[in-house]
Scaffold this active site. Structure first.
Site, PDB file in Angstrom:
ATOM      1  N   LYS A 192       0.896  -1.172   0.000  1.00 51.83           N
ATOM      2  CA  LYS A 192       0.000   0.000   0.000  1.00 51.83           C
ATOM      3  C   LYS A 192       0.928   1.214   0.000  1.00 51.83           C
ATOM      4  O   LYS A 192       1.497   1.570   1.030  1.00 51.83           O
ATOM      5  CB  LYS A 192      -0.875  -0.019   1.263  1.00 51.83           C
ATOM      6  N   GLU A 267       9.735   1.341  10.802  1.00 51.07           N
ATOM      7  CA  GLU A 267      10.756   2.397  10.737  1.00 51.07           C
ATOM      8  C   GLU A 267       9.991   3.708  10.794  1.00 51.07           C
ATOM      9  O   GLU A 267       9.214   4.022   9.899  1.00 51.07           O
ATOM     10  CB  GLU A 267      11.570   2.244   9.443  1.00 51.07           C
ATOM     11  N   CYS A 301      14.025  10.493   7.032  1.00 52.26           N
ATOM     12  CA  CYS A 301      14.010  10.025   8.439  1.00 52.26           C
ATOM     13  C   CYS A 301      15.384  10.104   9.074  1.00 52.26           C
ATOM     14  O   CYS A 301      15.509  10.279  10.272  1.00 52.26           O
ATOM     15  CB  CYS A 301      13.464   8.614   8.578  1.00 52.26           C
ATOM     16  N   GLU A 397      10.195  15.592  15.218  1.00 48.59           N
ATOM     17  CA  GLU A 397      10.667  15.419  13.845  1.00 48.59           C
ATOM     18  C   GLU A 397       9.844  16.360  12.961  1.00 48.59           C
ATOM     19  O   GLU A 397       8.647  16.141  12.762  1.00 48.59           O
ATOM     20  CB  GLU A 397      10.478  13.964  13.388  1.00 48.59           C
TER      21      GLU A 397
END
Ligand code: ADP
Length: 493
Positions: A192, A267, A301, A397
């Site tokens: 997906k 992750e 990331c 983040e």
């Protein structure tokens, strides 16, 4: 192999935007679709079929049928490896086309997608092609049990059907980190992709089919996260879910997977510290430090947006970052003259601008940048703050081009600051002193440390984090074994 040095970007060729299920291209059963938007122009790139729970059912069924048939799962490993090598070749040949799709949908520089992302995705397939016939267990002679001799060995068998939910920031390469080892192990896969960047993954499905991956071994269901994504994560027919995305969605997926006792690899991003010691070679390091903040507009990331620098060289590092930021050419990601592309969508743009405002209001010193550029397309100035590690901009983040420079006095303080974060994906160390480097590495609570550099994870070595950065490892041997079930056999004779 295609010449990737050409500065002329490939035209954007839209693939059929239907679902790829069991070797067929089909519309969503509901007939729904969603618009994919070019973040540089705010124009529609394509209308993409929006899969839902019924489509996920069909894709998981197709993947299960193929898995149980053995056409892929029991194909000799060398044969699977040959097919995965062909996938790598096709990715390289089609790098301009795939890169154009990625850039059109999510705004990363074409120069970086064509020379970086797609070759890295190909490298993953090439790496795991080599593993496909080397998946082995252990064997040992065990102690006798009474008069009976015992021999023990382990088998590593393919896990089964894997659900993969992928992000928009590096759609092909992150998908490859999941698909290549899963297929090498003999699993079937349902992907997906992220709604902001589905097209390259749909095209990838066509290339996998062309390479010889059998129908049903690889399926793609684009769709919205809370619909198609949630249906895949909750599906009882999958054996594992592998996810790259935000911690919030990662939590939902973990609880869904936990309910069914299914394996999960996550992750979930990071907030990496860049530790810069007084003996760093600054001329050589500053380009890495700047890239660690601003590459792909910070939508990475592994970005190192906490620049934790010794107080004696902090001014030099700030000057270096400011120079990089002011020289940046922020513009059309297809233009070879641009050095920075766009933010992926309006929501992310607003989020980044909100964080910049928060930095100001919490008392950080804005050194450069801080604003949106223009009013068409989602462009943001590379931004540098001086501040402290406790600021929201240093803890969350941001996924944007926003650096926070923080100073330290001692190595112990540097390590403490580096570890004062909810994340634990990666860290950078800049130092010419081997003793400093070796003493700091084991103290960092992260999955990966880059010393005097930065870059794309190498497919031969594991990649992943701890704490809010996720669970498990991708890439390397660990990334392959994560798609196998280990079976222990005690043999009496
Ligand atoms: P980002 O904020 O970077 O877009 P997300 O975690 O929201 O990261 O998205 C990463 C992937 O997770 C995308 O493919 C997205 O569609 C999917 N996703 C979002 N919400 C859900 C959900 N509730 N369940 C499963 N997948 C989801």
């Amino acid at each position: 192999m295609t010449d990737l040095s050409t500065p002329v970007p490939a035209p954007v060729t839209i693939p059929d935007s239907g679902l790829r299920i069991g070797g067929r291209t089909v519309p969503a059963q509901s007939g729904a679709h969603f618009s994919s938007i070019n973040p540089a122009t705010e124009e529609v790139v394509a209308e993409v079929a929006a899969g839902g729970a019924a489509d996920i059912d069909a894709a998981v069924d197709a993947a299960r049928d193929t898995f149980e048939s053995g056409v892929w799962s029991r194909m000799p490993g060398a044969e699977r490896g040959r097919i995965l090598t062909r996938v790598a070749d096709l990715l390289e040949q089609h790098a301009p086309e795939l890169s154009a799709l990625e850039t059109a949908e999510m705004g990363k520089l074409y120069a970086d997608t064509v020379a970086g992302d797609i070759p890295a995705a190909a490298a993953s397939f090439r790496h795991y092609a080599g593993w496909a016939d080397k998946i082995a267990g252990e064997a040992m002679i065990l102690p006798d049990v009474g008069p009976q001799h015992r021999f023990g060995f382990t088998l590593r068998q393919p896990l089964g059907v894997v659900g993969a939910i992928t992000p928009w920031n590096n759609p092909t390469v992150v998908a490859a980190w999941k698909i290549a080892p899963a297929l090498a192990a003999g699993c079937s896969v349902v992907v997906k992709p992220a709604e902001d960047a589905s097209l390259a993954t749909l095209r990838l499905a066509d290339l996998l089919a062309e390479a010889g991956v059998p129908d049903g071994a690889f399926n793609v269901v684009p769709g919205l996260g809370p619909e198609a994504g949630a249906a895949l994560a909750a599906h009882t027919g999958i054996d594992k879910i592998t996810f790259t995305g935000s911690p919030a969605v990662g939590k939902t997926i973990t609880s869904l997977a936990g309910e069914k006792f299914r394996k999960v690899t996550l992750e979930l991003g990071g907030k990496a510290p860049q530790l810069i010691f007084p003996d760093a070679d600054l001329d050589a390091s500053l380009p890495w430090i700047a890239m660690g903040n601003f590459y792909h507009q910070g939508q990475v990331c592994a970005a190192g947006t906490r620049v934790i620098v010794h107080e004696s060289i902090a001014d030099q590092v700030v000057e270096g970052l400011v120079e990089f930021a002011r020289n940046a050419v922020v513009g059309d990601p297809f233009d070879p003259a641009s050095t920075q592309g766009t933010i992926v969508n309006r929501k992310q743009l607003d989020r980044i601008l909100g964080y910049i405002e928060k930095g100001r209001s919490e008392g950080a010193q804005l050194v450069t940048g801080g604003s949106r550029i223009g009013d068409r397309g989602f462009f943001v100035e590379p931004t540098v703050f001086r501040g402290t590690n406790d600021l929201t901009i240093a803890q969350d983040e941001i996924f944007g081009p926003v650096a926070t420079v923080i100073t330290f006095k001692t190595t112990d303080e540097a390590v403490r600051l580096a570890n004062t974060t909810k994340y634990g994906l990666n860290a950078f160390i800049f130092s010419q002193n081997l003793s400093t480097v070796h003493s700091v590495i084991p103290q960092l609570r992260v999955g990966t440390v880059w010393v005097n550099g930065w870059g794309v994870p190498d497919p031969a070595l594991p990649w992943g984090g701890r704490d809010a950065s996720g669970i498990g490892r991708e890439l390397g041997r660990s990334g392959l074994e994560a798609f196998t079930e280990e079976k222990t056999v005690h043999l009496g004779y």
